[in-house]
Motif scaffolding. Structure first.
Motif, short mmCIF file in Angstrom:
data_model
loop_
_atom_site.label_atom_id
_atom_site.label_comp_id
_atom_site.label_asym_id
_atom_site.label_seq_id
_atom_site.Cartn_x
_atom_site.Cartn_y
_atom_site.Cartn_z
N PHE A 35 36.94 2.10 38.57
CA PHE A 35 38.19 2.25 39.31
C PHE A 35 38.60 0.90 39.91
N ASN A 36 39.90 0.66 39.95
CA ASN A 36 40.49 -0.43 40.71
C ASN A 36 41.02 0.15 42.02
N ILE A 37 40.56 -0.37 43.14
CA ILE A 37 40.90 0.23 44.43
C ILE A 37 41.30 -0.86 45.42
N PHE A 91 29.09 2.98 36.44
CA PHE A 91 30.30 3.01 37.25
C PHE A 91 30.50 1.62 37.83
N LEU A 92 31.76 1.20 37.91
CA LEU A 92 32.03 -0.07 38.56
C LEU A 92 33.31 0.00 39.36
N LEU A 93 33.35 -0.83 40.39
CA LEU A 93 34.52 -0.93 41.26
C LEU A 93 35.05 -2.35 41.22
N ALA A 94 36.37 -2.47 41.21
CA ALA A 94 37.02 -3.77 41.32
C ALA A 94 38.26 -3.60 42.19
N HIS A 95 38.75 -4.71 42.74
CA HIS A 95 39.94 -4.64 43.57
C HIS A 95 41.17 -4.44 42.69
N LYS A 96 42.16 -3.76 43.22
CA LYS A 96 43.36 -3.47 42.43
C LYS A 96 44.10 -4.75 42.04
N SER A 97 43.93 -5.84 42.80
CA SER A 97 44.57 -7.09 42.42
C SER A 97 43.98 -7.63 41.13
#
Length: 413
Positions: A35-37, A91-97
């Motif tokens: 997800f991009n959050i 699972f991975l997380l990244a910033h929406k930018s």
């Protein structure tokens, strides 16, 4: 070499290890997603602290030499890799930018998924897929091998712009809890590599010969603080996530997406449900009832779900019915937000389930059981499925396929 070849010129039949398929690859399972959050720290607290995903690696693109121009455009350069099993990441997380820069939302601004990743059986299938998609005029995002994770891959887009990855060979993290050190990242490939490639065993031997400290990788850790007994094991929460998926998406054109995933990707349609006039399609690539479901975007507002994401739900399977009950109590006690807007008709093949909302507004489906589709390829008739009431009993009678999923490989913690 066991090459993948068309069986007859001009036909859409490919030989994969001696078995013919309409595509030059066969998807085996949902391997990972991301997800991009907007708030990475809140996402880490939720997924690592509450759900128990272990952080295996964190890469900060702002700190990588040669990425200075990219760094200036990022609000947060971190990519956080997490896992619930021995895979380097599930699972991975990244910033929406970062998602905006990489074009994850290039087609539609409500795409918050940075990838939906499906595992195939061999490296040959990964790169045969690249040729296949190119011949079919499917947009290819990149081909090669990423680090960390070490997985060989082909990235494409689906009709709605979701990034879809086929991969082979995810790095495995063993009993010592260490990922590969950065010094081994020289084996990454930004372009399609030539085949054959050396084995992982050869890579390790080569690294040792180069004087690389193979024990210098990141040590995974669990952010939990509590102590619970789960089926005889002391854990930091009263449940263990043992599987991810199914992924459920809101799409612009269900028929077009169904065509893409069945004709192009090889998914099999298990079931179609019409709910309040909306046609919803459930697809699988193995013995599970479904690993992907497709809902029309018009249904999103009717359900009252987050209009800023195409994710309808993301499944998180726990190890037992008791763990599911305990997970709901645990998460409610920690202040997690639950939703009661998803009707049971929209998760056929699953009986008891609870839906929790992450800090970014994604809806996660917690469950313990999914119906298995047998040799004849037919799902259980709806009339023979378990009826679920508002009040959950202390224990259940088993269905014929209860606990028939593959066993979780490895200790729970």
């Amino acid at each position: 070499m066991d090459t993948i070849q068309k069986t007859e010129p001009g036909t859409a039949s490919y030989d994969i290890g001696g078995v013919r398929y309409p595509q030059p690859f066969k998807i085996r399972r949902l391997g990972h997603f991301g997800f991009n959050i907007a708030d990475l720290d809140a996402g880490i607290d939720f997924y690592a602290g509450l759900l128990g995903f272990r952080i295996t690696d964190t890469r900060d693109l702002k700190k990588i030499p040669g990425r200075e121009e990219l760094a200036r455009r990022l609000d947060d350069g971190r990519i956080v890799f997490m896992s619930h099993n021995s895979d380097h990441h599930a699972f991975l997380l990244a910033h929406k930018s970062l998602g905006a820069i990489f074009g994850d939302d290039a087609v539609s601004k409500d795409i918050t998924v940075n990838q939906i990743t499906w595992q195939v059986g061999t490296m040959e299938e990964v790169f045969a897929a690249a040729d296949y998609f190119r011949d079919k005029d499917v947009e290819i995002r990149r081909v090669g091998r990423d680090m960390p994770g070490s997985n060989w891959h082909t990235y494409i887009r689906d009709p709605d712009g979701h990034t879809v990855e086929l991969y082979y060979g995810m790095e495995q993290i063993g009993w010592d809890g260490r990922s590969k050190p950065e010094a081994l990242y020289y084996r990454a490939f930004r372009e399609r590599p030539d085949l054959p490639q050396m084995s992982e065993e050869q890579e390790v031997r080569e690294a040792i010969a180069k004087g690389i400290d193979i024990d210098a990788g990141n040590v995974i850790h669990d952010r939990g603080e509590q102590d619970y007994v789960v089926a005889g094991v002391r854990l930091k929460r009263p449940f263990k996530i043992v599987n991810i998926g199914p992924m459920s998406l809101f799409v612009s054109d269900v028929a077009a997406s169904e065509e893409f995933y069945t004709r192009m990707m090889g998914f099999v349609r298990t079931e179609v449900v019409t709910w309040r006039g909306h046609r919803c399609v459930f697809l699988r690539n193995g013995g599970e009832h479904h690993s992907l479901s497709l809902f029309p975007k018009a249904l999103r507002a009717e359900l009252g779900l987050n209009p800023n994401t195409t994710v309808a739900t993301m499944g998180m399977q726990v190890g037992s019915y008791r763990q599911l009950r305990d997970a709901v109590s645990f998460l409610k006690g920690k202040g997690a937000q639950f939703a009661d807007v998803i009707p049971a008709e929209l998760y056929p093949g699953v009986d008891y389930a609870a839906h929790v909302i992450d800090p970014a507004g994604h809806c996660l489906m917690l469950y313990y059981y999914m119906e298995r589709v047998g040799w004849d390829g037919r799902p259980r008739p709806a009339s023979e499925r378990r009826k679920v009431g508002k009040d959950w009993p202390e224990s259940l009678e088993p269905m014929s396929d209860t606990y028939a999923d593959p066993a979780f490989m490895g200790p729970l913690g």
